[in-house]
Design a protein around this motif. Structure first.
Motif, PDB file in Angstrom:
ATOM      1  N   THR A 239      29.215  19.061 -39.879  1.00 50.18           N
ATOM      2  CA  THR A 239      29.608  20.412 -40.246  1.00 50.18           C
ATOM      3  C   THR A 239      28.583  21.426 -39.766  1.00 50.18           C
ATOM      4  N   HIS A 240      29.063  22.648 -39.622  1.00 45.01           N
ATOM      5  CA  HIS A 240      28.217  23.800 -39.349  1.00 45.01           C
ATOM      6  C   HIS A 240      27.933  24.555 -40.632  1.00 45.01           C
ATOM      7  N   TYR A 241      28.717  24.221 -41.676  1.00 47.01           N
ATOM      8  CA  TYR A 241      28.664  25.045 -42.879  1.00 47.01           C
ATOM      9  C   TYR A 241      27.674  24.450 -43.880  1.00 47.01           C
TER      10      TYR A 241
ATOM     11  N   ILE B 267      20.450  15.242 -15.954  1.00 51.47           N
ATOM     12  CA  ILE B 267      20.799  14.358 -17.069  1.00 51.47           C
ATOM     13  C   ILE B 267      20.694  15.121 -18.385  1.00 51.47           C
ATOM     14  N   VAL B 268      21.706  14.953 -19.240  1.00 52.21           N
ATOM     15  CA  VAL B 268      21.640  15.534 -20.581  1.00 52.21           C
ATOM     16  C   VAL B 268      21.373  14.407 -21.573  1.00 52.21           C
ATOM     17  N   GLN B 269      20.354  14.570 -22.378  1.00 49.44           N
ATOM     18  CA  GLN B 269      20.086  13.556 -23.398  1.00 49.44           C
ATOM     19  C   GLN B 269      20.759  14.026 -24.690  1.00 49.44           C
TER      20      GLN B 269
ATOM     21  N   GLY C  86      23.927  20.236 -37.682  1.00 52.65           N
ATOM     22  CA  GLY C  86      23.134  20.611 -36.512  1.00 52.65           C
ATOM     23  C   GLY C  86      23.791  21.719 -35.727  1.00 52.65           C
ATOM     24  N   PRO C  87      23.014  22.423 -34.903  1.00 58.30           N
ATOM     25  CA  PRO C  87      23.577  23.520 -34.108  1.00 58.30           C
ATOM     26  C   PRO C  87      24.484  23.006 -32.995  1.00 58.30           C
ATOM     27  N   ASN C  88      25.123  23.886 -32.273  1.00 59.90           N
ATOM     28  CA  ASN C  88      25.974  23.510 -31.145  1.00 59.90           C
ATOM     29  C   ASN C  88      25.169  22.685 -30.151  1.00 59.90           C
TER      30      ASN C  88
ATOM     31  N   THR D 173      22.938   9.322 -22.943  1.00 55.82           N
ATOM     32  CA  THR D 173      22.753  10.392 -21.953  1.00 55.82           C
ATOM     33  C   THR D 173      24.081  10.634 -21.248  1.00 55.82           C
ATOM     34  N   PHE D 174      24.218  11.811 -20.688  1.00 56.72           N
ATOM     35  CA  PHE D 174      25.366  12.161 -19.857  1.00 56.72           C
ATOM     36  C   PHE D 174      24.841  12.711 -18.546  1.00 56.72           C
ATOM     37  N   LYS D 175      25.652  12.544 -17.517  1.00 58.40           N
ATOM     38  CA  LYS D 175      25.388  13.331 -16.308  1.00 58.40           C
ATOM     39  C   LYS D 175      25.855  14.737 -16.631  1.00 58.40           C
TER      40      LYS D 175
HETATM   41  N1  ATP Z   1      31.251  14.199 -21.573  1.00 59.10           N
HETATM   42  C1  ATP Z   1      30.121  14.878 -21.446  1.00 59.10           C
HETATM   43  N2  ATP Z   1      29.579  15.128 -20.232  1.00 59.10           N
HETATM   44  C2  ATP Z   1      28.423  15.801 -20.088  1.00 59.10           C
HETATM   45  N3  ATP Z   1      27.715  16.291 -21.134  1.00 59.10           N
HETATM   46  C3  ATP Z   1      28.199  16.089 -22.377  1.00 59.10           C
HETATM   47  C4  ATP Z   1      29.423  15.377 -22.595  1.00 59.10           C
HETATM   48  N4  ATP Z   1      29.648  15.341 -23.942  1.00 59.10           N
HETATM   49  C5  ATP Z   1      28.618  15.982 -24.526  1.00 59.10           C
HETATM   50  N5  ATP Z   1      27.745  16.431 -23.580  1.00 59.10           N
HETATM   51  C6  ATP Z   1      26.487  17.156 -23.855  1.00 59.10           C
HETATM   52  O1  ATP Z   1      25.763  16.447 -24.846  1.00 59.10           O
HETATM   53  C7  ATP Z   1      25.151  17.342 -25.767  1.00 59.10           C
HETATM   54  C8  ATP Z   1      25.632  17.034 -27.167  1.00 59.10           C
HETATM   55  O2  ATP Z   1      27.016  17.370 -27.275  1.00 59.10           O
HETATM   56  P1  ATP Z   1      27.865  17.155 -28.610  1.00 59.10           P
HETATM   57  O3  ATP Z   1      29.274  17.497 -28.300  1.00 59.10           O
HETATM   58  O4  ATP Z   1      27.584  15.814 -29.164  1.00 59.10           O
HETATM   59  O5  ATP Z   1      27.229  18.256 -29.563  1.00 59.10           O
HETATM   60  P2  ATP Z   1      27.730  18.775 -30.996  1.00 59.10           P
HETATM   61  O6  ATP Z   1      26.553  18.693 -31.893  1.00 59.10           O
HETATM   62  O7  ATP Z   1      28.974  18.075 -31.394  1.00 59.10           O
HETATM   63  O8  ATP Z   1      28.026  20.314 -30.700  1.00 59.10           O
HETATM   64  P3  ATP Z   1      29.148  21.295 -31.328  1.00 59.10           P
HETATM   65  O9  ATP Z   1      28.565  21.830 -32.593  1.00 59.10           O
HETATM   66  O10 ATP Z   1      29.250  22.374 -30.301  1.00 59.10           O
HETATM   67  O11 ATP Z   1      30.393  20.516 -31.517  1.00 59.10           O
HETATM   68  C9  ATP Z   1      25.491  18.731 -25.283  1.00 59.10           C
HETATM   69  O12 ATP Z   1      24.418  19.188 -24.506  1.00 59.10           O
HETATM   70  C10 ATP Z   1      26.732  18.522 -24.441  1.00 59.10           C
HETATM   71  O13 ATP Z   1      26.801  19.506 -23.435  1.00 59.10           O
END
Ligand code: ATP
Ligand code: MG
Length: 321
Positions: free
Chosen positions: A202-204, A23-25, A44-46, A12-14
């Motif tokens: 990857t996104h592709y 909190i972001v999971q 996976g998506p963004n 998780t992240f704050k």
């Molecule tokens: N340092 C951080 N602080 C707060 N939230 C974070 C942090 N790093 C990642 N997150 C959050 O965690 C979640 C996952 O992020 P992550 O970067 O792992 O995704 P990703 O699949 O790599 O996306 P992308 O395709 O955009 O690269 C997102 O909601 C992101 O906002």
């Protein structure tokens, strides 16, 4: 032999203030096992959690809950051991010094990695050639295009000859030529070193399908499917949609005797266009001989293959872009 393993891994992240706090999971209960010799893809998506997973496996972030093992070592406890076994390259990273040349940068990295001088020189020149970057070896890095810069990053990652390499969107934003060189390098590398492991995000879709032995689709921090590309595609359909265009078919109803759901209509050229869904592709052979008996002529038969995109949409409920 397992080379990467996660057990109920969560992170998780704050959330940032601008995202409303809370909190972001980023990862939820991820348990995966990756074998030596595999090219393993995370699709996976963004915001799905791909980079978070890679950062934990590379010891750049700690898990909040659960465990992760790389080359048999616990990433939280034995992080130094893990670091000796791995390397990591991210798409779009801007490592190195713009004022130094490509070769000077790579040399600097080789010294940071403690690679003996002679081996480093040989490695760098060999890799520069393999990535088709040798001509640019004396150019300053700040003058390089995105593709050239990414090739240099790849050389930095592979020059330590890691047991496990983590590639976070290695072809992000690159043109067809540079992507091709990078993909070919990855497959060749595993072919020549079957005891190594590649984990890439990857996104592709096409890239995941072409390169990966297995793919984990992640959405919202959770692994929602983990399969070979072939098996993933079987998730979307076990049926085959076909169309067939033929001329001179006197008794089109015979087609329906073979395939109950066949429909047809005459097109502008007077040919018959049949549509049907086959449960078993082998029926096509019977279809072809039947048309030949009828003294008809098949203009074309087309089949639409399910794609990873179909799988993704079915599982995630939306496309990747
Ligand atoms: N340092 C951080 N602080 C707060 N939230 C974070 C942090 N790093 C990642 N997150 C959050 O965690 C979640 C996952 O992020 P992550 O970067 O792992 O995704 P990703 O699949 O790599 O996306 P992308 O395709 O955009 O690269 C997102 O909601 C992101 O906002
Ligand atoms: Mg990412």
């Amino acid at each position: 032999m397992t080379s990467v393993k996660t057990v109920h891994l969560s992170r998780t992240f704050k959330a940032k203030k601008k995202d409303g706090g809370g909190i972001v999971q980023a990862l939820r209960d991820v348990s995966i096992e990756i074998n030596k010799g595999e090219i393993f893809g995370v699709l996976g998506p963004n915001g799905a959690g791909k980079s978070t997973l890679i950062k934990i496996l590379c010891t750049l972030l700690l898990p909040t809950e659960g465990k992760a093992y790389v080359a048999g070592y616990d990433v939280s406890r034995d992080y130094r051991k893990v670091q000796e076994k791995i390397n990591m390259v991210s798409g779009g990273e801007t490592s190195g010094y713009g004022l130094l040349t490509v070769r000077e940068n790579l040399w600097m990295f080789s010294q940071m990695y403690n690679i003996p001088s002679k081996a480093a020189k040989e490695n760098i020149d060999r890799l520069l050639k393999e990535f088709d970057l040798y001509e640019k070896r004396n150019e300053r890095v700040r003058t390089l295009s995105t593709g050239m810069r990414q090739k240099m990053n790849m050389i930095r990652g592979f020059m330590t000859d890691p047991e496990i390499i983590f590639l976070d969107e290695p072809t992000l934003g690159l043109d067809v030529g540079a992507s091709r060189i990078i993909r070919n390098f990855i497959t060749e590398w595993i072919r020549e070193h079957p005891e190594r492991t590649v984990l890439l995000t990857t996104h592709y879709m096409a890239e995941a399908e072409e390169l990966c032995d297995r793919i984990a689709i992640i959405d919202n921090g959770r692994v929602i499917a983990l399969e070979t590309p072939e098996n993933l595609k079987k998730l979307v359909t076990t049926e085959f949609p076909f169309t067939m265009v033929a001329t001179g078919v006197g008794h089109p109803e015979r087609v329906r005797e073979l395939v109950g759901n066949a429909t047809w209509k005459e097109n502008d050229e007077g040919a018959l266009k049949f549509s049907m869904i086959l449960e078993d592709e082998s029926i096509i052979a019977d279809l072809v001989s039947m048309i030949v008996e009828e003294k008809g002529k098949i203009i074309h038969i087309t089949k639409r293959e399910p794609t990873l995109e179909d799988v993704f949409i079915k599982l995630v409920g939306r496309g990747l872009d």
